[in-house]
Scaffold this active site. Sequence first.
Site, PDB file in Angstrom:
ATOM      1  N   THR A  78       0.831  -1.194   0.000  1.00  0.00           N
ATOM      2  CA  THR A  78       0.000   0.000   0.000  1.00  0.00           C
ATOM      3  C   THR A  78       0.871   1.252   0.000  1.00  0.00           C
ATOM      4  O   THR A  78       2.102   1.163  -0.161  1.00  0.00           O
ATOM      5  CB  THR A  78      -1.049  -0.043   1.149  1.00  0.00           C
ATOM      6  OG1 THR A  78      -1.939   1.058   0.980  1.00  0.00           O
ATOM      7  CG2 THR A  78      -0.410   0.011   2.526  1.00  0.00           C
TER       8      THR A  78
ATOM      9  N   LYS B 273       3.567   1.266  -3.892  1.00  0.00           N
ATOM     10  CA  LYS B 273       3.019   0.482  -5.016  1.00  0.00           C
ATOM     11  C   LYS B 273       3.862   0.581  -6.283  1.00  0.00           C
ATOM     12  O   LYS B 273       3.820  -0.292  -7.132  1.00  0.00           O
ATOM     13  CB  LYS B 273       1.589   0.922  -5.319  1.00  0.00           C
ATOM     14  CG  LYS B 273       0.608   0.503  -4.229  1.00  0.00           C
ATOM     15  CD  LYS B 273      -0.810   0.895  -4.549  1.00  0.00           C
ATOM     16  CE  LYS B 273      -1.695   0.630  -3.356  1.00  0.00           C
ATOM     17  NZ  LYS B 273      -3.097   0.955  -3.583  1.00  0.00           N
TER      18      LYS B 273
ATOM     19  N   ASN C 283      -0.153  -3.994  -6.175  1.00  0.00           N
ATOM     20  CA  ASN C 283      -0.599  -3.990  -4.769  1.00  0.00           C
ATOM     21  C   ASN C 283      -0.643  -5.401  -4.171  1.00  0.00           C
ATOM     22  O   ASN C 283      -1.003  -5.557  -3.006  1.00  0.00           O
ATOM     23  CB  ASN C 283      -1.979  -3.322  -4.633  1.00  0.00           C
ATOM     24  CG  ASN C 283      -3.090  -4.230  -5.084  1.00  0.00           C
ATOM     25  OD1 ASN C 283      -2.936  -4.981  -6.046  1.00  0.00           O
ATOM     26  ND2 ASN C 283      -4.203  -4.207  -4.378  1.00  0.00           N
TER      27      ASN C 283
ATOM     28  N   ASP D 271      -6.287  -3.652  -7.367  1.00  0.00           N
ATOM     29  CA  ASP D 271      -7.070  -2.419  -7.181  1.00  0.00           C
ATOM     30  C   ASP D 271      -7.974  -2.164  -8.391  1.00  0.00           C
ATOM     31  O   ASP D 271      -9.060  -1.597  -8.267  1.00  0.00           O
ATOM     32  CB  ASP D 271      -6.143  -1.201  -7.023  1.00  0.00           C
ATOM     33  CG  ASP D 271      -5.518  -1.131  -5.636  1.00  0.00           C
ATOM     34  OD1 ASP D 271      -6.095  -1.693  -4.686  1.00  0.00           O
ATOM     35  OD2 ASP D 271      -4.448  -0.501  -5.511  1.00  0.00           O
TER      36      ASP D 271
ATOM     37  N   ALA E  23      -4.305  12.478  -9.135  1.00  0.00           N
ATOM     38  CA  ALA E  23      -3.564  11.923 -10.273  1.00  0.00           C
ATOM     39  C   ALA E  23      -2.429  11.019  -9.793  1.00  0.00           C
ATOM     40  O   ALA E  23      -1.404  10.884 -10.464  1.00  0.00           O
ATOM     41  CB  ALA E  23      -3.018  13.071 -11.121  1.00  0.00           C
TER      42      ALA E  23
ATOM     43  N   GLY F 135      -1.323   7.118  -7.751  1.00  0.00           N
ATOM     44  CA  GLY F 135      -1.463   5.706  -8.084  1.00  0.00           C
ATOM     45  C   GLY F 135      -2.915   5.233  -8.115  1.00  0.00           C
ATOM     46  O   GLY F 135      -3.318   4.500  -9.030  1.00  0.00           O
TER      47      GLY F 135
ATOM     48  N   ASN G 157      -6.326  17.944 -10.613  1.00  0.00           N
ATOM     49  CA  ASN G 157      -5.325  17.639  -9.592  1.00  0.00           C
ATOM     50  C   ASN G 157      -4.678  18.922  -9.092  1.00  0.00           C
ATOM     51  O   ASN G 157      -4.610  19.918  -9.804  1.00  0.00           O
ATOM     52  CB  ASN G 157      -4.238  16.718 -10.187  1.00  0.00           C
ATOM     53  CG  ASN G 157      -3.390  16.084  -9.112  1.00  0.00           C
ATOM     54  OD1 ASN G 157      -3.921  15.628  -8.097  1.00  0.00           O
ATOM     55  ND2 ASN G 157      -2.084  16.061  -9.292  1.00  0.00           N
TER      56      ASN G 157
ATOM     57  N   LEU H  65     -12.581   7.074  -2.544  1.00  0.00           N
ATOM     58  CA  LEU H  65     -11.814   5.836  -2.324  1.00  0.00           C
ATOM     59  C   LEU H  65     -11.397   5.663  -0.866  1.00  0.00           C
ATOM     60  O   LEU H  65     -10.983   4.592  -0.452  1.00  0.00           O
ATOM     61  CB  LEU H  65     -10.579   5.790  -3.231  1.00  0.00           C
ATOM     62  CG  LEU H  65     -10.825   5.848  -4.734  1.00  0.00           C
ATOM     63  CD1 LEU H  65      -9.585   5.381  -5.482  1.00  0.00           C
ATOM     64  CD2 LEU H  65     -12.025   5.027  -5.168  1.00  0.00           C
TER      65      LEU H  65
ATOM     66  N   TYR I 133     -11.901   4.882   2.927  1.00  0.00           N
ATOM     67  CA  TYR I 133     -12.895   4.095   3.672  1.00  0.00           C
ATOM     68  C   TYR I 133     -12.821   4.365   5.171  1.00  0.00           C
ATOM     69  O   TYR I 133     -13.653   3.895   5.931  1.00  0.00           O
ATOM     70  CB  TYR I 133     -12.732   2.590   3.385  1.00  0.00           C
ATOM     71  CG  TYR I 133     -11.352   2.045   3.679  1.00  0.00           C
ATOM     72  CD1 TYR I 133     -11.005   1.633   4.967  1.00  0.00           C
ATOM     73  CD2 TYR I 133     -10.405   1.935   2.677  1.00  0.00           C
ATOM     74  CE1 TYR I 133      -9.740   1.145   5.243  1.00  0.00           C
ATOM     75  CE2 TYR I 133      -9.123   1.444   2.946  1.00  0.00           C
ATOM     76  CZ  TYR I 133      -8.806   1.055   4.228  1.00  0.00           C
ATOM     77  OH  TYR I 133      -7.556   0.569   4.508  1.00  0.00           O
TER      78      TYR I 133
HETATM   79  P1  NAP Z   1      -0.603   8.993  -4.131  1.00  0.00           P
HETATM   80  O1  NAP Z   1      -0.091   8.245  -5.309  1.00  0.00           O
HETATM   81  O2  NAP Z   1       0.351   9.542  -3.130  1.00  0.00           O
HETATM   82  O3  NAP Z   1      -1.494  10.224  -4.727  1.00  0.00           O
HETATM   83  C1  NAP Z   1      -2.035  11.203  -3.883  1.00  0.00           C
HETATM   84  C2  NAP Z   1      -2.931  12.173  -4.655  1.00  0.00           C
HETATM   85  O4  NAP Z   1      -3.549  13.047  -3.703  1.00  0.00           O
HETATM   86  C3  NAP Z   1      -2.203  13.073  -5.647  1.00  0.00           C
HETATM   87  O5  NAP Z   1      -3.055  13.381  -6.718  1.00  0.00           O
HETATM   88  C4  NAP Z   1      -1.929  14.342  -4.808  1.00  0.00           C
HETATM   89  O6  NAP Z   1      -1.818  15.519  -5.571  1.00  0.00           O
HETATM   90  C5  NAP Z   1      -3.214  14.413  -3.996  1.00  0.00           C
HETATM   91  N1  NAP Z   1      -3.034  15.140  -2.750  1.00  0.00           N
HETATM   92  C6  NAP Z   1      -2.309  14.735  -1.675  1.00  0.00           C
HETATM   93  N2  NAP Z   1      -2.398  15.668  -0.697  1.00  0.00           N
HETATM   94  C7  NAP Z   1      -3.165  16.686  -1.184  1.00  0.00           C
HETATM   95  C8  NAP Z   1      -3.619  17.911  -0.654  1.00  0.00           C
HETATM   96  N3  NAP Z   1      -3.287  18.314   0.577  1.00  0.00           N
HETATM   97  N4  NAP Z   1      -4.425  18.702  -1.430  1.00  0.00           N
HETATM   98  C9  NAP Z   1      -4.778  18.291  -2.667  1.00  0.00           C
HETATM   99  N5  NAP Z   1      -4.382  17.125  -3.224  1.00  0.00           N
HETATM  100  C10 NAP Z   1      -3.581  16.326  -2.500  1.00  0.00           C
HETATM  101  O7  NAP Z   1      -1.628   8.121  -3.286  1.00  0.00           O
HETATM  102  P2  NAP Z   1      -2.602   6.957  -3.847  1.00  0.00           P
HETATM  103  O8  NAP Z   1      -1.918   5.649  -3.787  1.00  0.00           O
HETATM  104  O9  NAP Z   1      -3.125   7.416  -5.157  1.00  0.00           O
HETATM  105  O10 NAP Z   1      -3.760   6.916  -2.724  1.00  0.00           O
HETATM  106  C11 NAP Z   1      -4.679   7.973  -2.622  1.00  0.00           C
HETATM  107  C12 NAP Z   1      -5.871   7.620  -1.769  1.00  0.00           C
HETATM  108  O11 NAP Z   1      -6.596   6.504  -2.298  1.00  0.00           O
HETATM  109  C13 NAP Z   1      -5.534   7.253  -0.322  1.00  0.00           C
HETATM  110  O12 NAP Z   1      -6.459   7.917   0.499  1.00  0.00           O
HETATM  111  C14 NAP Z   1      -5.756   5.760  -0.259  1.00  0.00           C
HETATM  112  O13 NAP Z   1      -6.157   5.341   1.026  1.00  0.00           O
HETATM  113  C15 NAP Z   1      -6.902   5.601  -1.253  1.00  0.00           C
HETATM  114  N6  NAP Z   1      -6.969   4.220  -1.775  1.00  0.00           N
HETATM  115  C16 NAP Z   1      -8.003   3.439  -1.373  1.00  0.00           C
HETATM  116  C17 NAP Z   1      -8.086   2.128  -1.834  1.00  0.00           C
HETATM  117  C18 NAP Z   1      -9.240   1.256  -1.404  1.00  0.00           C
HETATM  118  O14 NAP Z   1      -9.128   0.021  -1.522  1.00  0.00           O
HETATM  119  N7  NAP Z   1     -10.334   1.805  -0.966  1.00  0.00           N
HETATM  120  C19 NAP Z   1      -7.098   1.602  -2.679  1.00  0.00           C
HETATM  121  C20 NAP Z   1      -6.051   2.444  -3.075  1.00  0.00           C
HETATM  122  C21 NAP Z   1      -5.988   3.753  -2.598  1.00  0.00           C
HETATM  123  P3  NAP Z   1      -0.384  16.038  -6.144  1.00  0.00           P
HETATM  124  O15 NAP Z   1      -0.164  15.329  -7.439  1.00  0.00           O
HETATM  125  O16 NAP Z   1      -0.591  17.496  -6.289  1.00  0.00           O
HETATM  126  O17 NAP Z   1       0.645  15.700  -5.095  1.00  0.00           O
END
Ligand code: NAP
Length: 279
Positions: A62, A66, A87, A103, A126, A128, A150, A221, A223
């Site tokens: 996670t 990833k 994942n 995922d 934008a 993962g 984004n 996404l 939970y």
């Molecule tokens: P990631 O690759 O680090 O991407 C984070 C994203 O959030 C980027 O677009 C980032 O924008 C944006 N962001 C972060 N902080 C921000 C802020 N303060 N203001 C505005 N935008 C912000 O993370 P990820 O792997 O994609 O995961 C993201 C979320 O999805 C997490 O909450 C995770 O728990 C959830 N998720 C859930 C599941 C599920 O099974 N339900 C599975 C996967 C992920 P920038 O590009 O500008 O940095």
Amino acid sequence: MTQKYGIIGFPLDHTFSPYIHNTAFNFLKINARYDKFEIPPISFEKDISRLKSENINGFNVTVPYKQKILPFLDEIEPIAKKVGAVNTIKKLSKNYWKGYNTDLYGFIQPLRGYLSEIKNVLIIGAGGAAKAACFSLLSEKKEIELTIVNRTIENADKLRTSLIDSFKNIITTHSLLQMEIIQMQYDLIVNTTNVGMGKLSLQIPLGVSGLVHKNSVVYDLIYNPEETLFLQSVSNKNIIRINGLQMLIGQAKKSFSIWTDKEYPYQILDENNFYKSEF
Ligand code: NAP
């Protein structure tokens, strides 16, 4: 011998995955255990090399690993390779790890009943998870028009570029600021950012109440918490709202089958328990 499974990530305080997998191992009387392996970024490479030499049958990956895990894999299923994120890992033989992306499967599960009505989609974020969501949606339905918004527009553009390599759909990108003047209505809006959880639990990624119509689906996404401020912000609209629990369970089911060659015993999960239990 007890089989060993687990999850790597940082931090891992709020993960429901040990509960989901250990409940199924117990129910099916499989001699296996699923644990948390919290790995701080500073020792990632050292800890992964150690894990590879240990007797681990498989594990989930996670945030934030990833993508970082890819160089440690000996084989990657083609779709996960395209998405550039994994994942789930299964040890196929000594020192041989194969990576999967479950995922993609988990994301689409709660949307199955609505897909026929979904054409215009707004993806917030934008990273993962956004990439997995976009791949999953565009693979499922050709007619979708996608808008990606984004905080960092360059990351949205990068995601768009990676998508147009594989799909012919209309894909537009905006920064959060540009989005303020857009007056479009979307059939599906997905928050894929981490805004709404942990330290960011009192924030919303984007105000969307002006971007929905009466049949829109709004999907977060996240939970944990069960209902983010983002989902609450459209609670007066009487529209369909979905949190990330079904996605989490969906991806876990698929990981479980990859590891055990057995169907996840879905009937054992009482979703109300997730938010009552201490993990
Ligand atoms: P990631 O690759 O680090 O991407 C984070 C994203 O959030 C980027 O677009 C980032 O924008 C944006 N962001 C972060 N902080 C921000 C802020 N303060 N203001 C505005 N935008 C912000 O993370 P990820 O792997 O994609 O995961 C993201 C979320 O999805 C997490 O909450 C995770 O728990 C959830 N998720 C859930 C599941 C599920 O099974 N339900 C599975 C996967 C992920 P920038 O590009 O500008 O940095």
